[in-house]
Design an enzyme around this catalytic site. Structure first.
Site, PDB file in Angstrom:
ATOM      1  N   ASP A  50       0.616  -1.328   0.082  1.00  0.00           N
ATOM      2  CA  ASP A  50       0.160   0.011   0.011  1.00  0.00           C
ATOM      3  C   ASP A  50       0.845   1.291   0.014  1.00  0.00           C
ATOM      4  O   ASP A  50       0.583   2.295  -0.669  1.00  0.00           O
ATOM      5  CB  ASP A  50      -0.946   0.115   1.096  1.00  0.00           C
ATOM      6  CG  ASP A  50      -0.217  -0.299   2.466  1.00  0.00           C
ATOM      7  OD1 ASP A  50       0.856  -0.644   2.605  1.00  0.00           O
ATOM      8  OD2 ASP A  50      -0.669   0.373   3.634  1.00  0.00           O
ATOM      9  N   ARG A  53       5.734   4.474   5.644  1.00  0.00           N
ATOM     10  CA  ARG A  53       5.441   4.127   7.243  1.00  0.00           C
ATOM     11  C   ARG A  53       5.481   2.775   7.906  1.00  0.00           C
ATOM     12  O   ARG A  53       5.829   1.781   7.147  1.00  0.00           O
ATOM     13  CB  ARG A  53       3.964   4.913   7.669  1.00  0.00           C
ATOM     14  CG  ARG A  53       2.867   3.975   6.997  1.00  0.00           C
ATOM     15  CD  ARG A  53       1.601   4.817   6.996  1.00  0.00           C
ATOM     16  NE  ARG A  53       0.376   4.022   6.699  1.00  0.00           N
ATOM     17  CZ  ARG A  53      -0.687   4.740   5.937  1.00  0.00           C
ATOM     18  NH1 ARG A  53      -0.632   5.807   5.837  1.00  0.00           N
ATOM     19  NH2 ARG A  53      -1.553   3.817   5.586  1.00  0.00           N
ATOM     20  N   ASP A  54       5.226   2.485   9.023  1.00  0.00           N
ATOM     21  CA  ASP A  54       5.102   1.449   9.644  1.00  0.00           C
ATOM     22  C   ASP A  54       3.975   0.640   9.138  1.00  0.00           C
ATOM     23  O   ASP A  54       2.926   0.293  10.047  1.00  0.00           O
ATOM     24  CB  ASP A  54       5.326   1.549  11.201  1.00  0.00           C
ATOM     25  CG  ASP A  54       4.212   2.231  11.867  1.00  0.00           C
ATOM     26  OD1 ASP A  54       3.346   2.902  11.063  1.00  0.00           O
ATOM     27  OD2 ASP A  54       4.064   2.542  13.118  1.00  0.00           O
ATOM     28  N   GLU A  55       4.048   0.130   7.822  1.00  0.00           N
ATOM     29  CA  GLU A  55       2.792  -0.806   7.348  1.00  0.00           C
ATOM     30  C   GLU A  55       3.330  -1.721   6.155  1.00  0.00           C
ATOM     31  O   GLU A  55       3.524  -2.611   6.330  1.00  0.00           O
ATOM     32  CB  GLU A  55       1.835   0.096   6.861  1.00  0.00           C
ATOM     33  CG  GLU A  55       0.475  -0.329   6.598  1.00  0.00           C
ATOM     34  CD  GLU A  55      -1.045   0.207   6.617  1.00  0.00           C
ATOM     35  OE1 GLU A  55      -1.992  -0.447   6.383  1.00  0.00           O
ATOM     36  OE2 GLU A  55      -0.882   1.354   7.076  1.00  0.00           O
ATOM     37  N   ASP A  92      -6.350  -2.692  -2.458  1.00  0.00           N
ATOM     38  CA  ASP A  92      -5.609  -1.635  -3.329  1.00  0.00           C
ATOM     39  C   ASP A  92      -5.171  -2.607  -4.360  1.00  0.00           C
ATOM     40  O   ASP A  92      -4.992  -1.804  -5.706  1.00  0.00           O
ATOM     41  CB  ASP A  92      -4.302  -1.356  -2.319  1.00  0.00           C
ATOM     42  CG  ASP A  92      -4.919  -0.707  -1.013  1.00  0.00           C
ATOM     43  OD1 ASP A  92      -5.462  -1.236  -0.360  1.00  0.00           O
ATOM     44  OD2 ASP A  92      -4.075   0.405  -0.757  1.00  0.00           O
ATOM     45  N   TRP A 108     -12.264  -6.194  -0.679  1.00  0.00           N
ATOM     46  CA  TRP A 108     -10.839  -6.869  -0.706  1.00  0.00           C
ATOM     47  C   TRP A 108     -10.697  -8.321  -1.159  1.00  0.00           C
ATOM     48  O   TRP A 108      -9.914  -8.296  -1.839  1.00  0.00           O
ATOM     49  CB  TRP A 108     -10.214  -6.516   0.566  1.00  0.00           C
ATOM     50  CG  TRP A 108      -9.895  -4.958   1.082  1.00  0.00           C
ATOM     51  CD1 TRP A 108      -8.581  -4.779   1.278  1.00  0.00           C
ATOM     52  CD2 TRP A 108     -10.620  -3.692   0.863  1.00  0.00           C
ATOM     53  NE1 TRP A 108      -8.535  -3.313   1.352  1.00  0.00           N
ATOM     54  CE2 TRP A 108      -9.743  -2.809   1.156  1.00  0.00           C
ATOM     55  CE3 TRP A 108     -11.937  -3.510   0.549  1.00  0.00           C
ATOM     56  CZ2 TRP A 108      -9.780  -1.320   1.118  1.00  0.00           C
ATOM     57  CZ3 TRP A 108     -12.303  -2.093   0.592  1.00  0.00           C
ATOM     58  CH2 TRP A 108     -11.333  -1.295   0.810  1.00  0.00           C
ATOM     59  N   GLU A 152      -2.587   9.064  -0.485  1.00  0.00           N
ATOM     60  CA  GLU A 152      -3.556   8.258   0.022  1.00  0.00           C
ATOM     61  C   GLU A 152      -4.782   8.732   0.061  1.00  0.00           C
ATOM     62  O   GLU A 152      -5.734   8.124  -0.196  1.00  0.00           O
ATOM     63  CB  GLU A 152      -3.132   7.656   1.548  1.00  0.00           C
ATOM     64  CG  GLU A 152      -4.002   6.637   2.114  1.00  0.00           C
ATOM     65  CD  GLU A 152      -3.391   6.159   3.418  1.00  0.00           C
ATOM     66  OE1 GLU A 152      -3.741   5.183   4.023  1.00  0.00           O
ATOM     67  OE2 GLU A 152      -2.403   6.942   3.947  1.00  0.00           O
ATOM     68  N   HIS A 164       0.968   6.077  -2.650  1.00  0.00           N
ATOM     69  CA  HIS A 164      -0.407   5.182  -2.408  1.00  0.00           C
ATOM     70  C   HIS A 164      -0.892   5.150  -3.672  1.00  0.00           C
ATOM     71  O   HIS A 164      -1.688   5.939  -4.201  1.00  0.00           O
ATOM     72  CB  HIS A 164      -1.295   5.683  -1.065  1.00  0.00           C
ATOM     73  CG  HIS A 164      -1.658   4.602  -0.280  1.00  0.00           C
ATOM     74  ND1 HIS A 164      -0.974   4.475   0.908  1.00  0.00           N
ATOM     75  CD2 HIS A 164      -2.716   3.642  -0.309  1.00  0.00           C
ATOM     76  CE1 HIS A 164      -1.344   3.504   1.568  1.00  0.00           C
ATOM     77  NE2 HIS A 164      -2.648   3.242   0.989  1.00  0.00           N
TER      78      HIS A 164
END
Length: 646
Positions: free
Chosen positions: A341, A345-347, A354, A409, A608, A629
């Site tokens: 995605d 960042r922390d992801e 997506d 999803w 995003e 994103h």
């Protein structure tokens, strides 16, 4: 055999875990002429290989999988590398296996101790063969890399750099460990350096500010020389704050800082076990002055899957061109082992929603044949026994309704194989995925009420829509219908009877029209996305949705309100119902909310959020505000398919 650096602590009977990355080395001899040699290698973690001094310049191998399900086994032809006396060195980092992972930002989710597995298969010209494998004859020592993590960065201490082969006989032996892991062949392009960027530099009192002019995923390389023990920090950010400092709040807990500790020798700083999403960076000296070091040859190394370019788009409108370029760069920055995605960042997760909305755009841009086949292999492995498809892949969270069985999803299990077939014409993608897609439909059916409405499921809905929200019951029912449509098509393609899915679609459509459509032909919630998904599900015709959809757009001042899901269909559907001029207006608009709004505000990748930054409000809440994103960049599909007509 799997090997590890860690030795048993006899006093505590526990494993002693050090933070420096281990390096495993092995000498071996070829006294006869080599006809062919192959290295098969994998790791619980990520590896970097050197053979006789040549580094295989691929990043983060063997890639990201659910290690509890399978690990990928990589193969390299090393025939040309071998001589009589040979040396192999493999450094292993935590990577996705033991490093911090996902929005939970916890480490060691799959395991605490990294492992290495390798086999060198040698065929000699005289017909004899030899296999050298990882075992207790391999030596190990701590490398100069003190730590490395995708979120926090990499620290290289040049004072600890050494040639292990010079001390070969005195080094500790690797420890053989029991591992029962399923191997699957690594069968896609590797992550490599696909481009380099030269930054604009601004020297401040004790730092160098860098602007690479482009938001991307990668690392900063440079040459350095200075006093022994000086520590150079490299911080990364996508944006600058109002005072021209790095804006790091949206990185959340990710430190995104690389560190170089100098020795008394010149060195080249080149992190290999981390990456960051950024446009801006800052180089500073933590324990001294910038005047104490010489830093040169600064370059941004752009990392991405090594995919062959398939198409580009250019027209006479600079706003549209920039939107396309931003989406393309978003694809480059988020194709790191899986389609993520975001890279900053922390992801950094392979969200299925997506992925399914952008996959056809991505396949116009590049040859994603193997990349998406690999992703679908990972998706199938993480589906529930009841057929529920995951919300992101690989999956590492259990028991959360947001992570398994979410419509829009989970429908990636039907959408991606069908779109893949449309691009590459290979029925194998359908044969591989149709059994799991059928289970996904069974999962839907288990949640049908007596009226054939899908009930009791969580969905993110039209994620990050603005100004209006689409009823989630509409989203769920329409995506059930959309998947049924695709299932019938896929069955026909491979010669199976589609009748079951045609009948289920007929019942789902009747339920939609009875319960989610009013007497005036308006869908519940009456939003742009509501009509778009009703159309693509074939629950409503183009003639039926035309005026309500146009009305929904006009009452917003001819601006979009769609989120991640609806935006994929907005422009194509407008073109299909005879409203192409309105589609062009939306595409070229520069007022908020629009694709062009981010462009005129300096975006070099897709944001995003439509309102990730506004002049009036500044940055949106940093808890979830990525500036790279690709999801809202799914308009690229329309540019190729409808503007160009391909």
């Amino acid at each position: 055999m799997w090997i590890t650096r860690h030795e048993e602590d006899k006093k505590s009977n526990k494993i002693s875990i050090g933070t420096p990355l281990p390096r495993f080395i092995r000498k071996f001899y070829c006294d006869k002429k080599v006809a062919q040699a192959e290295l098969k290698i994998s790791a619980l973690g990520i590896f970097r290989i050197q053979i006789n001094g040549r580094e295989i310049d691929e990043y983060f191998m063997p890639g990201y999988t659910n290690y509890n399900k399978y690990v990928m086994l990589c193969s390299y032809d090393i025939t040309a590398d071998l001589t009589r006396e040979n040396r192999i060195a493999v450094t292993v980092g935590d990577g996705w296996f033991a490093g911090r992972l996902g929005y939970v930002a916890k480490g060691k989710i799959f395991g605490e101790k990294t492992r290495l597995y390798a086999e060198i298969h040698i065929a000699y010209e005289d017909g004899s063969k030899e296999v050298i494998q990882t075992d207790e004859t391999w030596k190990t020592y701590d490398s100069e890399i003190e730590y490395a993590d995708f979120f926090d960065g990499e620290c290289i201490n040049e004072n600890n750099r050494k040639d292990g082969f010079a001390e070969y006989d005195s080094l500790a032996c690797a420890q053989v460990v029991d591992e029962d892991r399923t191997f699957k062949p690594y069968d896609m392009e590797a992550v490599v350096c696909v481009d380099t960027l030269i930054p604009k530099q601004t020297r401040k009192e004790n730092s160098i500010s860098l602007d690479f002019g482009q938001n991307f995923a990668g690392v900063v390389h440079f040459s350095a020389k200075g006093k022994k023990g000086l520590t150079i920090n490299v911080r990364h950010a996508e944006m600058l704050s109002s005072d021209e400092e790095l804006y790091v709040e949206n990185l959340r807990s990710a430190r995104c800082t690389d560190v170089l500790i100098l020795s008394d020798k010149p060195c080249c700083f080149a992190p290999k076990f981390t990456y960051h999403g950024f446009r801006y960076a800052e180089i500073s000296v933590a324990n001294g002055s910038l005047d104490d070091v010489q830093i040169s040859d600064i370059v941004g190394v752009v990392l991405s899957q090594n995919l062959k370019k398939a198409g580009t788009f250019e027209c006479s409108d600079p706003i549209v061109n920039k939107v396309y370029q931003n989406a393309h760069w978003g694809q480059i920055g988020n194709f790191i082992s899986v389609p993520t995605d975001c890279p900053q960042r922390d992801e950094r997760l392979g969200w299925t929603g997506d992925t399914q909305v952008f996959c056809d755009s991505a396949m116009y841009n590049a040859d994603c044949n193997r990349f998406y086949r690999s992703y679908m292999q990972a998706l199938r492995a993480d589906c529930g026994e009841n057929g529920a498809a995951p919300s992101f892949v690989p999956m590492f969270l259990e028991g959360d309704p947001q992570t398994l069985g979410s419509p829009c999803w989970g429908d990636a299990v039907t959408v991606i194989p069908y779109m893949h077939y449309c691009f590459y014409g290979d029925k194998r993608i359908l044969e591989e995925n149709l059994p799991q897609a059928k289970k996904w439909i069974e999962f839907y059916k288990a949640h049908l009420d007596e009226e054939n409405l899908v009930k009791g499921l969580f969905t993110f809905g039209d994620w990050l829509s603005v100004k209006e929200e689409t009823d989630k019951a509409v989203m769920i029912q329409c995506f059930y219908g959309y998947s049924l449509r695709l299932m019938a098509k896929m069955c026909e393609i491979i010669g199976e009877d589609p009748t079951e899915y045609v009948e289920l679609h007929r019942a789902a459509k009747a339920a939609f029209r009875k319960h989610l459509l009013d007497e005036n032909g308006r869908v519940v919630s009456d939003t742009q996305t509501a009509y778009l998904v009703a159309y693509v599900a074939e629950f409503m015709s183009g003639e039926e949705i035309r005026q309500p959809l146009v009305n929904a757009i006009q009452r917003q001042g001819e601006q979009l309100t769609t989120g991640f899901i609806g935006v994929r269909f907005l422009l194509p559907v407008l073109s299909e119902i005879g409203e192409t001029e309105l589609a062009y207006k939306l595409m070229k608009n520069t007022e908020y909310p629009s694709w062009g709004y981010s462009v005129v505000n300096g975006a070099t990748t897709i944001w995003e959020r439509w309102n990730g930054y506004t002049a009036e409000e500044g940055f949106f809440n940093p808890s979830m505000n990525s500036f790279n994103h690709y999801s809202l960049g799914s308009c690229v599909y329309w540019l190729y398919a409808y503007v160009l007509g391909i």
